[in-house]
Design an enzyme around this catalytic site. Sequence first.
Site, mmCIF file in Angstrom:
data_model
loop_
_atom_site.group_PDB
_atom_site.id
_atom_site.type_symbol
_atom_site.label_atom_id
_atom_site.label_comp_id
_atom_site.label_asym_id
_atom_site.label_seq_id
_atom_site.Cartn_x
_atom_site.Cartn_y
_atom_site.Cartn_z
ATOM 1 N N GLN A 255 0.825 -1.203 0.000
ATOM 2 C CA GLN A 255 0.000 0.000 0.000
ATOM 3 C C GLN A 255 0.857 1.250 0.000
ATOM 4 O O GLN A 255 0.548 2.233 -0.664
ATOM 5 C CB GLN A 255 -0.937 0.049 1.212
ATOM 6 C CG GLN A 255 -2.194 -0.753 1.047
ATOM 7 C CD GLN A 255 -2.900 -0.449 -0.247
ATOM 8 O OE1 GLN A 255 -3.279 0.681 -0.492
ATOM 9 N NE2 GLN A 255 -3.037 -1.437 -1.108
ATOM 10 N N HIS A 258 1.896 3.055 -3.163
ATOM 11 C CA HIS A 258 0.908 3.708 -4.038
ATOM 12 C C HIS A 258 1.130 5.210 -4.157
ATOM 13 O O HIS A 258 1.051 5.779 -5.244
ATOM 14 C CB HIS A 258 -0.516 3.458 -3.532
ATOM 15 C CG HIS A 258 -1.147 2.266 -4.172
ATOM 16 N ND1 HIS A 258 -1.325 2.157 -5.517
ATOM 17 C CD2 HIS A 258 -1.644 1.124 -3.643
ATOM 18 C CE1 HIS A 258 -1.902 0.999 -5.806
ATOM 19 N NE2 HIS A 258 -2.108 0.349 -4.686
ATOM 20 N N GLU A 322 -10.038 0.738 3.778
ATOM 21 C CA GLU A 322 -10.271 0.285 2.402
ATOM 22 C C GLU A 322 -9.927 -1.207 2.281
ATOM 23 O O GLU A 322 -10.717 -1.987 1.777
ATOM 24 C CB GLU A 322 -9.385 1.111 1.450
ATOM 25 C CG GLU A 322 -9.543 0.742 -0.015
ATOM 26 C CD GLU A 322 -8.480 1.396 -0.896
ATOM 27 O OE1 GLU A 322 -7.480 1.924 -0.358
ATOM 28 O OE2 GLU A 322 -8.639 1.347 -2.133
ATOM 29 N N HIS A 323 -8.741 -1.577 2.749
ATOM 30 C CA HIS A 323 -8.320 -2.980 2.754
ATOM 31 C C HIS A 323 -8.099 -3.419 4.192
ATOM 32 O O HIS A 323 -7.443 -2.716 4.953
ATOM 33 C CB HIS A 323 -6.990 -3.167 1.998
ATOM 34 C CG HIS A 323 -7.012 -2.685 0.587
ATOM 35 N ND1 HIS A 323 -6.503 -1.459 0.218
ATOM 36 C CD2 HIS A 323 -7.479 -3.264 -0.551
ATOM 37 C CE1 HIS A 323 -6.655 -1.305 -1.100
ATOM 38 N NE2 HIS A 323 -7.247 -2.382 -1.591
ATOM 39 N N ASP A 356 -6.034 -6.825 -5.731
ATOM 40 C CA ASP A 356 -5.762 -5.746 -6.691
ATOM 41 C C ASP A 356 -5.781 -6.251 -8.124
ATOM 42 O O ASP A 356 -6.064 -5.490 -9.047
ATOM 43 C CB ASP A 356 -4.377 -5.137 -6.431
ATOM 44 C CG ASP A 356 -4.388 -4.213 -5.240
ATOM 45 O OD1 ASP A 356 -5.474 -3.732 -4.880
ATOM 46 O OD2 ASP A 356 -3.304 -3.989 -4.660
ATOM 47 N N HIS A 415 -53.302 14.986 -4.997
ATOM 48 C CA HIS A 415 -52.914 13.584 -4.815
ATOM 49 C C HIS A 415 -54.143 12.767 -4.434
ATOM 50 O O HIS A 415 -54.344 11.653 -4.913
ATOM 51 C CB HIS A 415 -51.857 13.450 -3.711
ATOM 52 C CG HIS A 415 -50.478 13.845 -4.159
ATOM 53 N ND1 HIS A 415 -50.162 15.114 -4.546
ATOM 54 C CD2 HIS A 415 -49.331 13.114 -4.267
ATOM 55 C CE1 HIS A 415 -48.868 15.160 -4.882
ATOM 56 N NE2 HIS A 415 -48.349 13.957 -4.719
#
Lengths: 427, 427
Positions: A255, A258, A322-323, A356, A415
């Site tokens: 990670q 990235h 996220e992970h 991934d 209505h």
Amino acid sequence: MQIVKNPPSESWQQLMQRPTANITALFDYVKPVMDDISSRGDAALREYTMRFDGYSSEEIEVNIWEIESAVAKLNPGLKQAINVAARNIEKFHSLQQQSDRETETMPGVRCVQKYLPIEKVGLYIPGGSAPLFSTVLMLGIPARLAGCSDIVMCTPPAKDGTIDPAILYTAQLVGITRIFKLGGIQAIAAMTYGTETVPAVYKIFGPGNSYVMAAKQWAALAKVAIDMPAGPSEVLVMADDSANPEFVAADLLSQAEHGADSQVIMLTTSAQMLDKVAKEVEKQVQQLPREYIAVKALDNSKLILLQSIDEMMEFSNMYAPEHLILSVKNYRNLIKQIKSAGSVFLGNYTPESAGDYASGTNHTLPTNGFANSYSGVNLLSFMKSITIQEIMPEALEILGPVIETMAEAEQLQAHKNAVTVRLKALS
Amino acid sequence: MQIVKNPPSESWQQLMQRPTANITALFDYVKPVMDDISSRGDAALREYTMRFDGYSSEEIEVNIWEIESAVAKLNPGLKQAINVAARNIEKFHSLQQQSDRETETMPGVRCVQKYLPIEKVGLYIPGGSAPLFSTVLMLGIPARLAGCSDIVMCTPPAKDGTIDPAILYTAQLVGITRIFKLGGIQAIAAMTYGTETVPAVYKIFGPGNSYVMAAKQWAALAKVAIDMPAGPSEVLVMADDSANPEFVAADLLSQAEHGADSQVIMLTTSAQMLDKVAKEVEKQVQQLPREYIAVKALDNSKLILLQSIDEMMEFSNMYAPEHLILSVKNYRNLIKQIKSAGSVFLGNYTPESAGDYASGTNHTLPTNGFANSYSGVNLLSFMKSITIQEIMPEALEILGPVIETMAEAEQLQAHKNAVTVRLKALS
């Protein structure tokens, strides 16, 4: 990396602060570019492509010869790897198909929920040093499975106007309809408003730098849907003494490479494990070509010693990573305690990089705490549901007065009247 | 109403222009209020409630006695109507439950998709002249069915601090956890950032005026999810000569009374029907208490003669209406031609107001063309999906090299290494 031992729970919120970017601050930059493309179309697109990507040509769209040449040229080993990943991703996303739901809520009152594809979707694939063909798989495969009829892709060209063959190979493999040599704000604007060449779409997917993100957010305020707000990538690894420090360090670094703003967190119940992982990270990071990025990301990152598995789960649920990697004994028992996470990796032999690329799950996942409310990209991201109802006249005689009473209480006389005129006709 | 006969298809886009509000222009107004509440909490909330709603009190939260008194006080006929509607809505939304999806994408590579509730949700119920208890049903029931643990509701109080008993009755019926006397921007800010009294939530639902919409959009840029962008209400009625002009006119007016910016469109293949409906609208509108609103909405509205059912379907799909009423023979055959619509009403005895209140479908629907990409609110609006994967060591020996090849081609060495260290340990 910051090492924290047995932090009191009052300090957790502070520990899980993320490095945040202020996307809205970029609106002032993004908006005029988007407006310009909205009004001047292709001519503006070409100017911005020249200015931002250094590529100048009449040709915005990739043609069939470029694709054929990419298919012929691509390394067979990489082709085969992409094919295996595509099959797994297709298998898992096929499983997410929905059947129509239908019931009579009362006798003679039939209600149906039906899923339909989003007809026109746009996929953004970033450029830069590396060709992110894996993102073409992750967005293109569910788009095709959902039945989207127009699947448009934009990706920035190199200065000579070429697109990486791995991207073109993957795009034709998954069934992208049209490919445009466009990057950044101009790509998002083109897919939002449409130009003479690029069709407007209803929903835009895909990662990008902060300008792309700001453009997507702006587009979402104007007229399209987007997949999700995006932030820097994150991983949280939970490790007890059954974990392998070499594996954990490798996962943290995958990670960290990235981006400088990535965040990696390890929680552990073992002080020994913490020390071993810290040493392993230090050792492995030096061997990375992207060391300069990973080192910066590690500055945002934490190794945290906690007292129990339960405490680790509580921390993770608050953080909503996220992970989430569960390198603990009895990881299967923990699944039911997970309240928020994008994608979860079980045990010592499920590295995050499997998700991934090739396990079959999607890698477009909510970051920045949005796992609390957003799903990762999945088949339904490319579909919408509509409802359908049919009321038999004799059922309206029973349900009608209910509607009349409620509409009257909400002071919506018209209505009510839509029911009253029908009940009169029936009586 | 504008009457248009056999317009050429080049003019359709122009005909389906919607009256649009510029929500982002309100950000400059909304942002400082939200920031102020974010930093000063309850104190700021009380000040804005005094300023905007004329209500001043230490008490922001509705207490149990207020609810009990509302339950005791509410008209039994209305209670019963609400109960019937609640049962239908519950039945239809229960049907939307998801089971986990699980497969082995390859032998030893297990992938799971699992739906989880969004833990904390916030529902906004507008105030004003009429109590919109139906929206409490439409948001509260799926929230509870989804399993959300904290279901917070905000609704503006009257000047004397009271909330309409129909709203409180409905809120307790559907299981809202906590109710706050807050309206407008301050309600959205409170649920976004949290204050001493009001908890922060992960997703905010519900309609409101343009300030509420702008606040929701701003909140969505900051840190929460929202149900959908909102615009003025719309209906498109498709009528052939089997339609009943009195019913069609009543349906058109039931949307027109929502707001001066509502838009109602009738498409018909019958010139006679067009004339009859035009006359009926003129007659019925005069009898409405909200005539002054409906008349303004009719200014935006169109009765359009087209040549065939296919042409009507094509127009409707381009427009992507929030509500679509099919008052045509053989309406069932048309369902498969629908590409975009929020909710569909079949035949002459299914008025749109049935879906607003009691058929069982949801009335929180995408407007302004967003039916192209958004679903109406449904059970999954209150859930998110996560993915889980587990790879057996012997499966990683097969899949690992695929991941290594792809990671290397994307120049993400640490991603590759997370596999390599594991394959080494296995060999």
